[in-house]
Structures are given as C-alpha cells and as structure tokens.
Design a protein around this motif. Sequence first.
Motif: not given
Length: 408
Positions: A159-167
Amino acid sequence: MSAEKITTQCAIAGGGPAGMMLGFLLARAGVDVLVLEKHADFLRDFRGDTIHPSTLEVMHELGLLDEFLKLPHQKVREIGGIVGDEKVIFADFTHLPTRCGFIAFIPQWDFLDFLADQAKPYPGFKLMLRAEVDDLLWDGDRVVGLRAKLPDGTLDVSADLVVAADGRHSKLRALAGLDVEDLGAPMDVLWLRLPRRPGDGSQTLGRIQAGRLFVMLDRGDYWQCAYVIPKGGFEALRAQGIEAFRADLVALNPALADRVDGIGSWDDVKLLTVRVDRLKRWCRKGLLCIGDAAHAMSPVGGVGINLAIQDAVAAANILAETLRARLVTEELLAKVQKRRQWPTEMTQAVQLFVQKRIISNVLGMTATPRPPFVLTLFNRFPFLRRLPARLIGMGFRPEHVHSPELLP
Ligand SMILES: Cc1cc2nc3c(=O)[nH]c(=O)nc-3n(C[C@H](O)[C@H](O)[C@H](O)COP(=O)(O)OP(=O)(O)OC[C@H]3O[C@@H](n4cnc5c(N)ncnc54)[C@H](O)[C@@H]3O)c2cc1C
C-alpha cells in the motif's frame, strides 16, 4: 495455508469508527482502499453508543443524515446525574449551532454497518473481516504495506499508505516504534446488561454514590450499564462475590431489585480497562495513526468515537487527492497530526481534569456525596449548561467534509 498478495492505495487496519469513516471517505473520493477488521462482524458489546452533534453534522454534510436517523435510536438532549440524592443537569444540547441539538444513542455496530453499506457502492472500497493485521512490511525505513492473518492463511498487502486505526491497544503503532505518552487513568469500567422494563423511562443518567459511579444507557429492550471501579480493583470486587455486587447495584438504584438476578455470574460482567495516552508522533514514512491508535481516550464525556470520526474527516480532507495521485509524503501525514493534535490535547486535558478532580474523589469517598458548588450552579442558572454541551457535543475545532465525492 496459502499466502495471498494484493496491492491497494490505502490499507486501513481496524474497522472501528476511525477506520470505517476514513475508508468510506477515501473510497468516496476515488481512492482504492482496503479496511481490515480482525473480528467477524461489528457486533461487540463494549463499544460506546454515542453519536454526537458534531458527527451528525458530518453525516449531514455527506447527505446521509436523514437515512442515518432512520436507524432506531434515542435522542438525548440533556445529560445529568444523581449525585448523592440530588439530581443535576449539566449539559443541554438544544442550543448548539448544529443541525441536531441532541446526542443520538445508536448501538455502534449499527453505525459501523451503516458506514459499510454507504461505502460498498464505491468501486475502490473493500472491507475484509476476520483479517487480523499482525505485521508491517518495510522497504528500509518506509512502511510499504502490512501482513494480516486470515482464517485460511496470510495476506500481504502492498500500500502507498498504511493507516493504523486499530484502537487503544494498537499493535501497529508498536510495530512502527512510535513513542506513547501514558497520561494515566484512575479507573476501569465494568460493562453489563440488565433487562429494561416498560415503565423504566429512558433518561440516561449517571448515579454517583460514596465510592461508586454507575451509568445506564438505554438500548431499547435492555440497559447497557457501566460501573466504574478504581483501576485494578476488579479482583477485590470479585473476591466479595457476585451476590455482594448485585446488592451494590440495588443500593445504587433500588428499581433494579427485580432484575439483578439476571447477572448469573462474573461471566456476565466484562472488564474494560481504561487508558488515556497519546503518541508523540502520529506518523512515519508510509504510516499514519488516527483515532484511539493515536490517542486513547478516556470514557469521560463519551467523546472518543467523535474524535475518531473527526480524525478521519481531517485525514481524508488532507490526503484524499494526493493518495489518488499516489503522491503522499511524510510532510502531508504530519499535517494530519498538526491539524488534530490541539483538539486532542484539549479534550484529554478536560478528561484528565474530570478524572482527577471528580472520579478519583468519588471513588475514594466513604460518605454520601453532595454535588460540588460548581455543579449546583447548573441547576440554578440553566444557561450555563450550554458550555459543557458545546465541549461534549461539538468538541474543539470541529471538522467539516472537504474531501471530494466521485460518484460510484
Ligand atoms: C469503557 C469505555 C467506554 C467508552 N464509551 C464511549 C462512549 O460512550 N462514547 C464514545 O464516544 N467513546 C467511548 N469510549 C471511547 C471510544 O470507545 C473510543 O475512543 C473509540 O472507539 C475510538 O475509535 P477507533 O476507531 O479509533 O478505535 P476502536 O473503536 O477501538 O476500533 C478499533 C478497531 O480495530 C480492530 N482491531 C484491533 N486490532 C486489530 C488488528 N490487529 N487487525 C485488524 N483489526 C484490529 C478492533 O477490533 C476494532 O474494531 C469508551 C471507551 C472506554 C474504554
């Protein structure tokens, strides 16, 4: 076991409010986005239910408000509590300069299902359930993707960007080596259900008695209850036995005497550990943290979901166009932090103040509490209730949707 490989523009770990809203907004803006959620559905009990006026405003800006409010919900226009024997109303949302002068209480799984349904028509949107992210992929010091465990193998996502939205127990922020500042919390929360009877009424009220704090949320046919205990105090409470716990609930609210037997054992009582923390840096090359992964919120004020949504709106505003053009830089990721850091710090400062000055005091009390002088002013001068309503309902510097919409 098979190892699958796919490529996307943005991979989001975590299908909570932050991840699902960002996934929806990016797909709506024409970005290829994959949301990976470790659970099989959104149906978990320990999620907050509050959709605040600022989030309802976002739903309006997205043209979704009317549809959203068709979901079964309760409108809460005031928040109050019973301190000792006295009722105090301290927030009145009806005067807010927003489309909705109320908090909508909607089970969070309905909210997340709704977002998933809205996102699905966009060709760039993909949601993968039962996909637990357990590693990052690197190219030197740059994050270039993630690895997830699937029921039948593993998945590598470039991925060009990984977003951590894992709490608030974010694995990704730990894997990325981002420093966490622990701000401390004096309490944990026990989460349990009690049946709701037809004559119960529906007002959401906190009850404060010596050493105890108890909140009941109306979820239609049952009450979702939150019982606040001192941090680490669960074992001591368990040692007293479930019968003593039931008696305690009745002492807090005598109307519960006819139903506390529904709590058969400690298996019916979940412990939710409270954390308040924030990252010093929310990003590094190829990776951005948002929502609780960037700043775990206290339950005080029930504002964590809304902050997570605001982060998602700001991230989409800043990143959507450049993600589509595959031009995201670390400077741009830092802009998201810059935009959201001040509202986060201000909100946490208020939460820490309440935790320290009110919750810690109440948990340590042995005599029946009386409302502090400042709280009594809210009953005497009702217009004062507008200030807490603004802080809770809109927060600091509410975000507005500017990310583009490409028709599905
Ligand atoms: C006891 C308690 C009560 C609260 N009550 C309220 C309330 O009433 N109102 C309110 O606004 N806020 C409340 N909050 C705060 C609120 O829950 C959070 O601030 C909010 O949920 C943050 O949203 P998020 O999307 O960032 O994270 P989360 O809601 O935590 O979502 C993270 C998601 O990521 C998934 N996930 C985790 N790890 C992985 C992985 N490795 N791979 C894939 N998926 C993963 C999780 O399953 C989850 O679905 C409460 C908090 C606590 C502790």
